[in-house]
Design a protein around this motif. Sequence first.
Motif, PDB file in Angstrom:
ATOM      1  N   LEU A 138      -8.662   8.644  -2.415  1.00  0.00           N
ATOM      2  CA  LEU A 138      -9.583   7.592  -2.003  1.00  0.00           C
ATOM      3  C   LEU A 138      -8.826   6.419  -1.399  1.00  0.00           C
ATOM      4  CD1 LEU A 138     -12.167   7.612  -4.931  1.00  0.00           C
ATOM      5  CD2 LEU A 138     -12.399   8.596  -2.653  1.00  0.00           C
ATOM      6  N   GLY A 139      -7.629   6.154  -1.950  1.00  0.00           N
ATOM      7  CA  GLY A 139      -6.842   5.048  -1.412  1.00  0.00           C
ATOM      8  C   GLY A 139      -6.317   5.359  -0.015  1.00  0.00           C
ATOM      9  N   TYR A 140      -5.849   6.584   0.182  1.00  0.00           N
ATOM     10  CA  TYR A 140      -5.318   6.980   1.488  1.00  0.00           C
ATOM     11  C   TYR A 140      -6.404   6.951   2.545  1.00  0.00           C
ATOM     12  CZ  TYR A 140      -2.982   9.777   5.030  1.00  0.00           C
ATOM     13  OH  TYR A 140      -2.439  10.220   6.193  1.00  0.00           O
ATOM     14  N   LEU A 141      -7.585   7.443   2.167  1.00  0.00           N
ATOM     15  CA  LEU A 141      -8.694   7.466   3.125  1.00  0.00           C
ATOM     16  C   LEU A 141      -9.385   6.118   3.229  1.00  0.00           C
ATOM     17  CD1 LEU A 141     -10.259  10.897   2.125  1.00  0.00           C
ATOM     18  CD2 LEU A 141      -8.856  10.384   4.129  1.00  0.00           C
ATOM     19  N   ARG A 142      -8.838   5.134   2.526  1.00  0.00           N
ATOM     20  CA  ARG A 142      -9.381   3.771   2.528  1.00  0.00           C
ATOM     21  C   ARG A 142     -10.829   3.717   2.056  1.00  0.00           C
ATOM     22  NH1 ARG A 142      -5.554   0.329   4.703  1.00  0.00           N
ATOM     23  NH2 ARG A 142      -4.092   1.343   6.141  1.00  0.00           N
ATOM     24  N   LYS A 143     -11.214   4.681   1.231  1.00  0.00           N
ATOM     25  CA  LYS A 143     -12.563   4.610   0.646  1.00  0.00           C
ATOM     26  C   LYS A 143     -12.603   3.538  -0.438  1.00  0.00           C
ATOM     27  CE  LYS A 143     -14.830   7.986   2.661  1.00  0.00           C
ATOM     28  NZ  LYS A 143     -14.515   9.389   2.508  1.00  0.00           N
ATOM     29  N   ILE A 144     -11.467   3.326  -1.095  1.00  0.00           N
ATOM     30  CA  ILE A 144     -11.362   2.207  -2.026  1.00  0.00           C
ATOM     31  C   ILE A 144     -10.110   1.421  -1.696  1.00  0.00           C
ATOM     32  CG2 ILE A 144     -12.527   3.385  -3.936  1.00  0.00           C
ATOM     33  CD1 ILE A 144      -9.769   3.838  -5.197  1.00  0.00           C
ATOM     34  N   GLU A 145     -10.098   0.184  -2.129  1.00  0.00           N
ATOM     35  CA  GLU A 145      -8.939  -0.671  -1.958  1.00  0.00           C
ATOM     36  C   GLU A 145      -8.091  -0.537  -3.199  1.00  0.00           C
ATOM     37  OE1 GLU A 145      -8.182  -3.020   0.639  1.00  0.00           O
ATOM     38  OE2 GLU A 145      -6.321  -2.985  -0.511  1.00  0.00           O
ATOM     39  N   LEU A 146      -6.802  -0.228  -3.057  1.00  0.00           N
ATOM     40  CA  LEU A 146      -5.960  -0.073  -4.239  1.00  0.00           C
ATOM     41  C   LEU A 146      -5.465  -1.401  -4.780  1.00  0.00           C
ATOM     42  CD1 LEU A 146      -3.840   3.063  -3.305  1.00  0.00           C
ATOM     43  CD2 LEU A 146      -5.622   2.889  -5.028  1.00  0.00           C
ATOM     44  N   ARG A 147      -5.320  -2.389  -3.848  1.00  0.00           N
ATOM     45  CA  ARG A 147      -4.753  -3.659  -4.274  1.00  0.00           C
ATOM     46  C   ARG A 147      -5.700  -4.351  -5.233  1.00  0.00           C
ATOM     47  NH1 ARG A 147      -3.429  -8.633  -1.181  1.00  0.00           N
ATOM     48  NH2 ARG A 147      -4.498  -7.721   0.582  1.00  0.00           N
ATOM     49  N   GLU A 148      -5.142  -4.783  -6.357  1.00  0.00           N
ATOM     50  CA  GLU A 148      -5.884  -5.508  -7.394  1.00  0.00           C
ATOM     51  C   GLU A 148      -7.085  -4.728  -7.899  1.00  0.00           C
ATOM     52  OE1 GLU A 148      -4.807 -10.101  -6.415  1.00  0.00           O
ATOM     53  OE2 GLU A 148      -6.577  -9.245  -5.443  1.00  0.00           O
ATOM     54  N   ASN A 149      -7.015  -3.411  -7.781  1.00  0.00           N
ATOM     55  CA  ASN A 149      -8.113  -2.575  -8.249  1.00  0.00           C
ATOM     56  C   ASN A 149      -7.895  -2.266  -9.725  1.00  0.00           C
ATOM     57  OD1 ASN A 149     -10.029  -0.623  -8.770  1.00  0.00           O
ATOM     58  ND2 ASN A 149      -9.738   0.408  -6.804  1.00  0.00           N
ATOM     59  N   PRO A 150      -8.832  -2.637 -10.594  1.00  0.00           N
ATOM     60  CA  PRO A 150      -8.626  -2.387 -12.024  1.00  0.00           C
ATOM     61  C   PRO A 150      -8.488  -0.902 -12.340  1.00  0.00           C
ATOM     62  CG  PRO A 150     -10.877  -3.136 -11.612  1.00  0.00           C
ATOM     63  CD  PRO A 150     -10.137  -3.303 -10.331  1.00  0.00           C
ATOM     64  N   GLU A 151      -9.002  -0.031 -11.462  1.00  0.00           N
ATOM     65  CA  GLU A 151      -8.903   1.399 -11.740  1.00  0.00           C
ATOM     66  C   GLU A 151      -7.454   1.856 -11.795  1.00  0.00           C
ATOM     67  OE1 GLU A 151     -11.223   3.679  -9.008  1.00  0.00           O
ATOM     68  OE2 GLU A 151     -13.005   2.455  -9.347  1.00  0.00           O
ATOM     69  N   ARG A 179       0.813  -1.213   0.000  1.00  0.00           N
ATOM     70  CA  ARG A 179       0.000   0.000   0.000  1.00  0.00           C
ATOM     71  C   ARG A 179       0.847   1.265   0.000  1.00  0.00           C
ATOM     72  NH1 ARG A 179      -2.709   2.920   4.055  1.00  0.00           N
ATOM     73  NH2 ARG A 179      -4.443   4.103   3.164  1.00  0.00           N
ATOM     74  N   ARG A 180       1.883   1.283   0.873  1.00  0.00           N
ATOM     75  CA  ARG A 180       2.685   2.516   0.938  1.00  0.00           C
ATOM     76  C   ARG A 180       3.419   2.754  -0.372  1.00  0.00           C
ATOM     77  NH1 ARG A 180       4.949   1.536   6.116  1.00  0.00           N
ATOM     78  NH2 ARG A 180       3.493   2.256   7.701  1.00  0.00           N
ATOM     79  N   LEU A 181       3.906   1.668  -0.975  1.00  0.00           N
ATOM     80  CA  LEU A 181       4.643   1.820  -2.225  1.00  0.00           C
ATOM     81  C   LEU A 181       3.717   2.350  -3.312  1.00  0.00           C
ATOM     82  CD1 LEU A 181       7.265   1.418  -3.745  1.00  0.00           C
ATOM     83  CD2 LEU A 181       6.534  -0.900  -4.299  1.00  0.00           C
ATOM     84  N   VAL A 182       2.533   1.781  -3.369  1.00  0.00           N
ATOM     85  CA  VAL A 182       1.579   2.218  -4.397  1.00  0.00           C
ATOM     86  C   VAL A 182       1.264   3.698  -4.211  1.00  0.00           C
ATOM     87  CG1 VAL A 182      -0.761   1.958  -5.274  1.00  0.00           C
ATOM     88  CG2 VAL A 182       0.574  -0.058  -4.717  1.00  0.00           C
ATOM     89  N   LEU A 183       0.924   4.064  -2.979  1.00  0.00           N
ATOM     90  CA  LEU A 183       0.586   5.468  -2.734  1.00  0.00           C
ATOM     91  C   LEU A 183       1.762   6.373  -3.054  1.00  0.00           C
ATOM     92  CD1 LEU A 183      -1.519   5.266   0.541  1.00  0.00           C
ATOM     93  CD2 LEU A 183      -2.261   6.135  -1.672  1.00  0.00           C
ATOM     94  N   GLY A 184       2.957   5.932  -2.648  1.00  0.00           N
ATOM     95  CA  GLY A 184       4.141   6.742  -2.901  1.00  0.00           C
ATOM     96  C   GLY A 184       4.383   6.936  -4.384  1.00  0.00           C
ATOM     97  N   CYS A 185       4.283   5.854  -5.133  1.00  0.00           N
ATOM     98  CA  CYS A 185       4.504   5.976  -6.586  1.00  0.00           C
ATOM     99  C   CYS A 185       3.434   6.839  -7.239  1.00  0.00           C
ATOM    100  CB  CYS A 185       4.499   4.580  -7.232  1.00  0.00           C
ATOM    101  SG  CYS A 185       5.969   3.641  -6.831  1.00  0.00           S
ATOM    102  N   LEU A 186       2.203   6.674  -6.808  1.00  0.00           N
ATOM    103  CA  LEU A 186       1.138   7.505  -7.390  1.00  0.00           C
ATOM    104  C   LEU A 186       1.396   8.977  -7.086  1.00  0.00           C
ATOM    105  CD1 LEU A 186      -2.104   5.442  -6.616  1.00  0.00           C
ATOM    106  CD2 LEU A 186      -1.066   5.840  -8.852  1.00  0.00           C
ATOM    107  N   LEU A 187       1.820   9.235  -5.859  1.00  0.00           N
ATOM    108  CA  LEU A 187       2.096  10.615  -5.456  1.00  0.00           C
ATOM    109  C   LEU A 187       3.209  11.200  -6.315  1.00  0.00           C
ATOM    110  CD1 LEU A 187       0.759  12.278  -3.313  1.00  0.00           C
ATOM    111  CD2 LEU A 187       2.563  11.661  -1.723  1.00  0.00           C
ATOM    112  N   THR A 188       4.281  10.404  -6.520  1.00  0.00           N
ATOM    113  CA  THR A 188       5.398  10.876  -7.344  1.00  0.00           C
ATOM    114  C   THR A 188       4.928  11.137  -8.770  1.00  0.00           C
ATOM    115  OG1 THR A 188       6.709   9.319  -6.060  1.00  0.00           O
ATOM    116  CG2 THR A 188       7.794  10.441  -7.906  1.00  0.00           C
ATOM    117  N   THR A 189       4.087  10.242  -9.275  1.00  0.00           N
ATOM    118  CA  THR A 189       3.572  10.427 -10.638  1.00  0.00           C
ATOM    119  C   THR A 189       2.826  11.743 -10.754  1.00  0.00           C
ATOM    120  OG1 THR A 189       3.277   8.030 -10.777  1.00  0.00           O
ATOM    121  CG2 THR A 189       2.185   9.374 -12.444  1.00  0.00           C
ATOM    122  N   ALA A 190       1.928  11.973  -9.813  1.00  0.00           N
ATOM    123  CA  ALA A 190       1.147  13.209  -9.869  1.00  0.00           C
ATOM    124  C   ALA A 190       2.056  14.422  -9.741  1.00  0.00           C
ATOM    125  CB  ALA A 190       0.090  13.206  -8.766  1.00  0.00           C
TER     126      ALA A 190
END
Lengths: 313, 214, 561
Positions: free
Chosen positions: B172-185, B95-106
């Motif tokens: 949404l991922g940080y606030l846990r409104k959605i699950e990022l793992r295996e999320n097609p989005e 989770r942290r890696l995903v969020l971190g990479c998304l943040l860097t991308t943005a």
Amino acid sequence: MNSIFSLPEATTHAADVDNIFYLLLVLSGATAAVVFGAILVLAVRYHRGSAAKRGPLPEIVSREFEIGWTTATLFAFLFLFWWASSADLSRFSAPANALEIHVVAKQWMWKTQHANGAREINALHIPVDRPVRLSMSSQDVIHSFFIPAFRVKQDVLPGRDTDVWFQATKTGVFPLLCAEYCGTDHSMMRGRIVVMRQEDFANWLSQQPEGDDLAHEGAKLFVAQGCSGCHAASSNVHAPRLAGLYGRVVQLADGREVKADEAYIRDSILLPKRDVVAGFEPIMPSFSGLLDDGEIQSLTAYIRSLAHEKQSD
Amino acid sequence: MTDTSTQLREPWANFSRQQEAGKFGIWVFLASEVLFFGALMLTYTVCRIEHTEAFAAAGRETNIWYGTANTAILLTSSLTMAMAAQAAAAPERFRRLVLGCLLTTAALGLAFLVVKGFEYKEDIDKHLVPGSHFALPQAGAQLFYGLYWLITGVHAVHLSIGIVLVSRLILLGYLRKIELRENPEVEVTALYWHLVDIVWIFLYPLIYLPGRAS
Amino acid sequence: MRSKVTDALLNGELPLPPRPDYLRHGSTISSWLITTDHKRIAILYAITITVFFFMGGAAITAVRLELFEPNGWLLTSDTYNKLFSFHGIVMVWFFLVPSIPNTLGNFLLPLMIGAPDVAFPRLNLFSWYLTIAAGMLTVYALVAGGVDTGWTFYTPYSTMFSNSHVFAAAAGVFVVGFASIATGVNFIATTHMLRAPGMTWFRLPLFVWAIYATSIIMVLATPVLAISLLLVIAERWLGLPIFDPAQGGDPILFQHLFWFYSHPAVYIMVLPAMGVVSEVIPCFARRRIFGYDFMVYAMVAIAGIGFFVWGHHMFVSGQSIYASLIFSFLSFIIAVPSAIKVFNWTASLYRGQISFDSPMLYALGFVGLFTTGGLSGLFLASIPVDVHVTDTYFVVAHFHYIMVGGSVSAFFAGLHFWWPKITGKMYPDGWARFAAILMYAGFNMTFLPQFFAGYLGMPRRYHTYPPEFQIYNVMSSAGAAVLAAAYLLPLGYFAWSLFYGTRAGNNPWRATGLEWTTTSPPPPKNFDRQPRVDRGPYDYHAAGQSAGTDPPEVQNAREVV
């Protein structure tokens, strides 16, 4: 004046166009008759409850049958393409002895000019039985020069010359209409094409006010706009000489060869950096915005008139 | 395994099918984007063939440093986006890696826009905006810049949409409104981001290299 | 009248309370405005396109009234020009393009493949909102004073000379294009990913194939329209020179970009119509469609080749003769698959048990009018003839035969065929048959004279015209009055049916197709149980047989527990 039922065939190629049209009409009529007829017959014969024989479809109706009628249709259409196109290809370029007329279209009128300078508005007098070539451009939007009785139509564009040729075979007056929507008075942008016997045309032409013919006008512009400053024989500037240029093949700096026709001359005046002649620097200024289409046509006519002079350097 | 029942949506009977459909759908949409930018590039190509010299002269006026920097930024952002997508697709929790990479991308996407902003300002100062005060004399140079402003503008709009999509995932991922793992989005967003990047890879030579290649 | 409760009792089951169908499941306005049910979205679209149809129809009514007189008597030239432009823009983009795909396609695609909804239901609703937003932009353009460029927006008139609301109109079309692309993506994904078990590609109804082929065109062609309009907006609003010849731009480039979309667009408008006709004819002839495989290949060929013929709109534009020859050649080629389809529809009548309910009358009307319009296309594909008739009423007649005589007839065929499924009510078929025949007659009265006027030299988009054409214009305008009546009649009897029509059963036409196995109207999730498919479509009789006078109970895919 056209009647409400038929359109005169007033040029050498009009009959060819009509023949293609009639052939297509006959073929379409036959096809439609077959299809409509089949639907009608089948609908009546096989309507629900009728006594006609049902049962499996006959053996002949199969995949081969479908491939067969597909191929037959394909060959019929290919034949039509070939027949229609070969009629068109012969019209590709105007005969060398065609009478040259310049046409300028603007919202919402037609301005025509004969080679000797005679000008007309919304009218064009031409001789019968003589090829006529129209070189046309627009001062504003796209128009289209349409003479239904001649089966002639050609869009007239801003910034570019388009041309069309025809040979009238009947004397009389024929409507000219604009056929590309061009704004408020598009439907009033009409005129008359007056086809006269050759002697009558010659008389008419000689009676027109002698505007300077295009080439003379062009000669004056050539000096007034400063072209002669570089292009005259006496100039110190290294610029291509224009005597005998028109119609010649020119070597360009980037290796290409082009023919020095009207489009080339127009581009050289408006976009001189584009097609630079081999051995010359791209120093000619552009006259875009300084000359209108009519003036460019005059200059072109003047340069054409130099074709007959011998090269002097 | 993730509890994917919360992510299952109408009309899907099972989650893997829903994932597949999301990926399939974004590829079809990308086909339309290829035609969209393709038409713009075709317009550019036709105009360039008509006005080779003018385009070369105009191309020399672009700021190749900004352009190259932006290319590096965008390519790196595609790397971080791909990392985010890979991490999200993995069975382990990243989770942290995903969020971190998304943040860097943005962040990199925003950096691109900032650099572009500086570049636009410089272009305006150099009178490279088509109109009466245009800097270059050649007919056709205005055409180049007309297309330049339009195409880079359209690209920037697409990039901004991408940044919004990535930011949405982060929030949404940080606030846990959605699950990022295996999320097609996540993969859908990644594919869109890569398209924006690939479009830029085509734009770069068209904008910055005319007149400079030889 | 038997009800579900009675049926249940007779089968020895306990009667369950009747479940609401999709229409009655939630009756607030907001339940409609935030619905993701494809069936409700189809209804939203149906209402929207009907409103636009009558707006476009009102505009052309004014035009045809004006054309009674050769020198104008009601309108100024500017108003006239704005009216025909509005007519074209609204009819093409806000009626024809969305009509069959977004109403019938939306409603039927999931049902026909045995799915509970489309692949992306929220995207589906978003498409509708995009259409509404786009429509508002276009209506704004109208009320603010109108746009007078024609639906084709040719440059440099639209970019540099028109004094009308080009930006708003172009923006409206730009936005509705994205609705089209979204719909296309949705339908392609749906067809690939949501087919019921056993529903292989070559068991799909031809309507599904038609929607699928149409969706591919929507996805690939519409972006190019978006760019053409974006370039016009950029030039007009931001002053960026793209098509200005004084800056070295080329106005013909606009024509290439515009027609690269707008030619495939006509196939967007006609392929779904062909799909509808391929559903209706087998049902009312009680026969399998003739040549199913070739019908599929023909539609795919039309969609594919359709991308390569756009230059036939530009034979007199100044395009080179070589380009024109290639486009002419391909235009003749693309006529072949259309011809095949006409042969196959006709052959499907052979040894059938044909009845002439209104859907069948509309479908047969389509075949006749499409054949006429398609044959007139051969004239336009021939360069010498096209040079004479392009930009005249000959072309106007040609495209109205196909788009109105064809697509609108087929749309009505589909409406009448699936009305009982969509609403659960039957309409009075006598009135409907009368309307069908009236439409066919009115249509021919309106548009047949235009072929003659065009060949004799009457240009299109003409507010005033040479007086020798008056007789043709009067005939055409009189026919338009009849056509208008034929379009208004269905409003009347369809509305009546909603309140007073008899309740329709699941399958009033005894048609094949999964949509007929569920209730009329269907429940919100379409099927009580997942359908399983074990046979091909149009199973109106056993293979190798033909319909008997009393066809056996129609073989449909069985529902499996």
